[in-house]
Design a protein around this motif. Structure first.
Motif, PDB file in Angstrom:
ATOM      1  N   VAL A  83      31.117   0.348  26.296  1.00  0.00           N
ATOM      2  CA  VAL A  83      30.191   1.260  25.624  1.00  0.00           C
ATOM      3  C   VAL A  83      30.458   2.671  26.157  1.00  0.00           C
ATOM      4  N   CYS A  84      30.769   3.599  25.255  1.00  0.00           N
ATOM      5  CA  CYS A  84      31.143   4.950  25.688  1.00  0.00           C
ATOM      6  C   CYS A  84      30.860   5.950  24.573  1.00  0.00           C
ATOM      7  N   GLU A  85      31.220   7.199  24.847  1.00  0.00           N
ATOM      8  CA  GLU A  85      30.918   8.279  23.915  1.00  0.00           C
ATOM      9  C   GLU A  85      31.544   8.070  22.542  1.00  0.00           C
TER      10      GLU A  85
ATOM     11  N   HIS B 168      28.329  32.174  29.001  1.00  0.00           N
ATOM     12  CA  HIS B 168      29.227  33.300  28.700  1.00  0.00           C
ATOM     13  C   HIS B 168      30.483  32.870  27.942  1.00  0.00           C
ATOM     14  N   CYS B 169      30.517  31.608  27.491  1.00  0.00           N
ATOM     15  CA  CYS B 169      31.698  31.125  26.770  1.00  0.00           C
ATOM     16  C   CYS B 169      31.520  31.354  25.276  1.00  0.00           C
ATOM     17  N   PRO B 170      32.348  32.178  24.642  1.00  0.00           N
ATOM     18  CA  PRO B 170      32.205  32.434  23.205  1.00  0.00           C
ATOM     19  C   PRO B 170      32.462  31.200  22.343  1.00  0.00           C
ATOM     20  N   GLN B 171      33.131  30.203  22.922  1.00  0.00           N
ATOM     21  CA  GLN B 171      33.426  28.975  22.181  1.00  0.00           C
ATOM     22  C   GLN B 171      32.327  27.916  22.360  1.00  0.00           C
ATOM     23  N   GLY B 172      31.399  28.163  23.286  1.00  0.00           N
ATOM     24  CA  GLY B 172      30.338  27.185  23.540  1.00  0.00           C
ATOM     25  C   GLY B 172      30.857  25.902  24.162  1.00  0.00           C
ATOM     26  N   ILE B 173      31.935  26.003  24.947  1.00  0.00           N
ATOM     27  CA  ILE B 173      32.533  24.830  25.585  1.00  0.00           C
ATOM     28  C   ILE B 173      31.679  24.388  26.778  1.00  0.00           C
ATOM     29  N   ASP B 174      31.506  23.099  26.918  1.00  0.00           N
ATOM     30  CA  ASP B 174      30.774  22.560  28.071  1.00  0.00           C
ATOM     31  C   ASP B 174      31.737  22.487  29.253  1.00  0.00           C
ATOM     32  N   ILE B 175      31.930  23.623  29.906  1.00  0.00           N
ATOM     33  CA  ILE B 175      32.945  23.746  30.948  1.00  0.00           C
ATOM     34  C   ILE B 175      32.700  22.809  32.130  1.00  0.00           C
ATOM     35  N   PRO B 176      31.467  22.685  32.660  1.00  0.00           N
ATOM     36  CA  PRO B 176      31.259  21.764  33.790  1.00  0.00           C
ATOM     37  C   PRO B 176      31.653  20.323  33.469  1.00  0.00           C
ATOM     38  N   SER B 177      31.362  19.873  32.254  1.00  0.00           N
ATOM     39  CA  SER B 177      31.740  18.506  31.875  1.00  0.00           C
ATOM     40  C   SER B 177      33.254  18.352  31.813  1.00  0.00           C
ATOM     41  N   LEU B 178      33.929  19.370  31.302  1.00  0.00           N
ATOM     42  CA  LEU B 178      35.385  19.307  31.223  1.00  0.00           C
ATOM     43  C   LEU B 178      36.014  19.331  32.616  1.00  0.00           C
ATOM     44  N   ILE B 179      35.452  20.114  33.522  1.00  0.00           N
ATOM     45  CA  ILE B 179      35.982  20.144  34.884  1.00  0.00           C
ATOM     46  C   ILE B 179      35.770  18.792  35.562  1.00  0.00           C
ATOM     47  N   LYS B 180      34.645  18.167  35.303  1.00  0.00           N
ATOM     48  CA  LYS B 180      34.398  16.832  35.853  1.00  0.00           C
ATOM     49  C   LYS B 180      35.449  15.840  35.341  1.00  0.00           C
ATOM     50  N   MET B 181      35.760  15.920  34.055  1.00  0.00           N
ATOM     51  CA  MET B 181      36.799  15.058  33.485  1.00  0.00           C
ATOM     52  C   MET B 181      38.169  15.397  34.080  1.00  0.00           C
ATOM     53  N   TYR B 182      38.408  16.676  34.290  1.00  0.00           N
ATOM     54  CA  TYR B 182      39.682  17.124  34.882  1.00  0.00           C
ATOM     55  C   TYR B 182      39.843  16.544  36.287  1.00  0.00           C
ATOM     56  N   ASN B 183      38.775  16.591  37.081  1.00  0.00           N
ATOM     57  CA  ASN B 183      38.825  16.035  38.430  1.00  0.00           C
ATOM     58  C   ASN B 183      39.125  14.537  38.397  1.00  0.00           C
ATOM     59  N   GLU B 184      38.497  13.838  37.459  1.00  0.00           N
ATOM     60  CA  GLU B 184      38.740  12.398  37.312  1.00  0.00           C
ATOM     61  C   GLU B 184      40.206  12.145  36.954  1.00  0.00           C
ATOM     62  N   HIS B 185      40.696  12.880  35.975  1.00  0.00           N
ATOM     63  CA  HIS B 185      42.064  12.673  35.484  1.00  0.00           C
ATOM     64  C   HIS B 185      43.089  12.985  36.573  1.00  0.00           C
TER      65      HIS B 185
ATOM     66  N   PHE C 155      42.958   6.217  31.258  1.00  0.00           N
ATOM     67  CA  PHE C 155      42.429   6.289  29.894  1.00  0.00           C
ATOM     68  C   PHE C 155      41.082   6.984  29.790  1.00  0.00           C
ATOM     69  N   LEU C 156      40.370   7.126  30.914  1.00  0.00           N
ATOM     70  CA  LEU C 156      38.981   7.550  30.844  1.00  0.00           C
ATOM     71  C   LEU C 156      38.831   8.973  30.304  1.00  0.00           C
ATOM     72  N   ALA C 157      39.498   9.935  30.929  1.00  0.00           N
ATOM     73  CA  ALA C 157      39.372  11.322  30.470  1.00  0.00           C
ATOM     74  C   ALA C 157      39.858  11.501  29.029  1.00  0.00           C
ATOM     75  N   PRO C 158      41.055  10.983  28.659  1.00  0.00           N
ATOM     76  CA  PRO C 158      41.475  11.112  27.258  1.00  0.00           C
ATOM     77  C   PRO C 158      40.470  10.503  26.284  1.00  0.00           C
ATOM     78  N   MET C 159      39.877   9.378  26.667  1.00  0.00           N
ATOM     79  CA  MET C 159      38.895   8.734  25.801  1.00  0.00           C
ATOM     80  C   MET C 159      37.693   9.643  25.581  1.00  0.00           C
ATOM     81  N   LEU C 160      37.215  10.270  26.656  1.00  0.00           N
ATOM     82  CA  LEU C 160      36.069  11.161  26.546  1.00  0.00           C
ATOM     83  C   LEU C 160      36.416  12.419  25.757  1.00  0.00           C
ATOM     84  N   ILE C 161      37.602  12.963  25.989  1.00  0.00           N
ATOM     85  CA  ILE C 161      38.017  14.168  25.260  1.00  0.00           C
ATOM     86  C   ILE C 161      38.121  13.887  23.765  1.00  0.00           C
ATOM     87  N   GLU C 162      38.641  12.715  23.416  1.00  0.00           N
ATOM     88  CA  GLU C 162      38.789  12.356  22.001  1.00  0.00           C
ATOM     89  C   GLU C 162      37.451  12.272  21.284  1.00  0.00           C
TER      90      GLU C 162
END
Length: 375
Positions: A119-121, A304-321, A328-335
């Motif tokens: 069960v995932c995103e 302050h992100c003009p794209q509205g990117i959830d930067i902390p969540s992406l950094i968390k995924m980056y650390n995991e990857h 597979f975890l980070a690519p799965m979440l990014i997809e």
């Protein structure tokens, strides 16, 4: 062998996972059946009574091989678990077809434990969509005695697990999560355990050794643990950590060779949870091992992100990857994210960096993440 009470049955505290069975070649589909049978025989003889497989393991051959091996033993001498492969959303309308095929592959008339798989995103909406009738069908199989216990596994976030539990929690008897002393904080496993405790759902553990990363440690970390328990093996520390969590009922280990089976079974001859000093030491080691980009999730960047990117969540995924070295975890979440919310959507305008208290080079991190995901 230690046993844990689950409802009206006794489960071996160690279960045999079958995602990493021995192979006869580099092809993961070509399982060494003779070596696997030897491992199963030793495990059963030494008290292991729980075996976990899945539709997709070893390109679909894990269920076939385990069904063949276990057919040599009385059906009431072991507990067998498998899963509905909803990690692939194209399977959502095939629950009956797949379930019937799994019974055939595993050579059984019922499954002791059956799970909603991963069960995932990217699949939560489909899992909860009544048009597929997945829950209704599985409950019907339980009523018919073809499923004894129904649960789910999850690689998703706390919020995804909570959403699933709010919808289906009353029907879930157990939950399988990635849990080890690295992921206690790194993947929010502590909060996930607490969530399951709220629902009175016992915890099944996958990846207790983090894909082998906790089977051996640096000389410094090994020395720190040996000073506390001179005779304890390094892999055993990961299991002792899990023995210290009251709601953990089943610990699955994907053993790949006979020596691993012997070693793990030896560990599970005793239950020796960590004391306060040992727990502090092991979690300090975990913090050092998982040391990545030091984001504190203050979220100044997102404002302050003009794209509205959830930067902390992406950094968390980056650390995991980065820590995992892929996976597979980070690519799965990014997809599961819209294109304009992925790392590649960063404009490198550096507006976020101007307000980051940690002075993280966010644009460089997201660019590196984009490249890593292409690899």
């Amino acid at each position: 062998m230690i046993y844990k009470k689950f409802q009206d049955i006794e489960l071996s505290a160690l279960g045999m996972g079958t995602m990493r069975l021995p192979l006869i070649s580099q092809n993961e589909a070509e399982i060494d059946e003779a070596a696997s049978a030897e491992m199963v025989e030793y495990a059963i003889r030494h008290g292991v009574n729980y075996f976990d497989t899945a539709w997709g393991y070893h390109s679909g051959n894990s269920e076939l091989v385990m069904g063949k091996i276990l057919s040599e033993y009385p059906r009431d001498s072991f507990y067998l678990a498998t899963k509905f492969p909803g990690y692939d959303v194209s399977n959502m309308d095939k629950v009956e077809e797949i379930f019937e095929k799994q019974l055939e592959k595993c050579r059984v008339e019922y499954f002791d434990f059956y799970l909603f798989h991963n069960v995932c995103e990217k699949n939560i909406n489909e899992y909860l969509d009544p048009k597929y009738g997945i829950l209704d069908y599985l409950i019907k199989q339980k009523e018919n005695g073809r499923i004894r216990h129904l649960g789910f596994s999850a690689h998703g976030s706390y919020d995804v697990m909570k959403r699933f539990l709010e919808a289906y929690g009353e029907h879930m008897e157990f939950c399988q999560i990635q849990l080890n002393y690295i992921d206690w904080s790194f993947q929010d496993a502590k909060e996930k355990v607490e969530l399951l405790d709220e629902y009175h759902i016992p915890v099944w553990v996958m990846e207790p050794l983090r894909g082998g990363k906790l089977a051996s440690l640096s000389d410094e970390n090994t020395a720190a643990l040996k000073a506390l328990r001179p005779d304890e093996g390094i892999p055993a520390w990961a299991f002792r950590f899990l023995q210290s969590i009251p709601s953990v009922t089943m610990i699955l280990s994907g053993m790949s060779n006979f020596a691993q089976v012997q070693d793990n079974i030896h560990t599970f001859e005793t239950e020796e949870p960590l004391n306060e000093t040992e727990m502090k030491t092991i979690l300090n080691i975990a913090d050092k091992m998982a040391n990545g980009v030091p984001c504190t999730a203050c979220r100044y960047c997102t404002d302050h992100c003009p794209q509205g990117i959830d930067i902390p969540s992406l950094i968390k995924m980056y650390n995991e990857h980065t820590f995992t070295g892929g996976g597979f975890l980070a690519p799965m979440l990014i997809e599961s994210l819209p294109e304009d919310k992925r790392p590649s959507a960063c404009l490198a305008c550096r507006s976020c960096e101007a307000v980051c208290p940690q002075e993280i080079k966010i644009s460089e991190i997201l660019a590196d993440f984009t490249e890593k995901l292409k690899a």
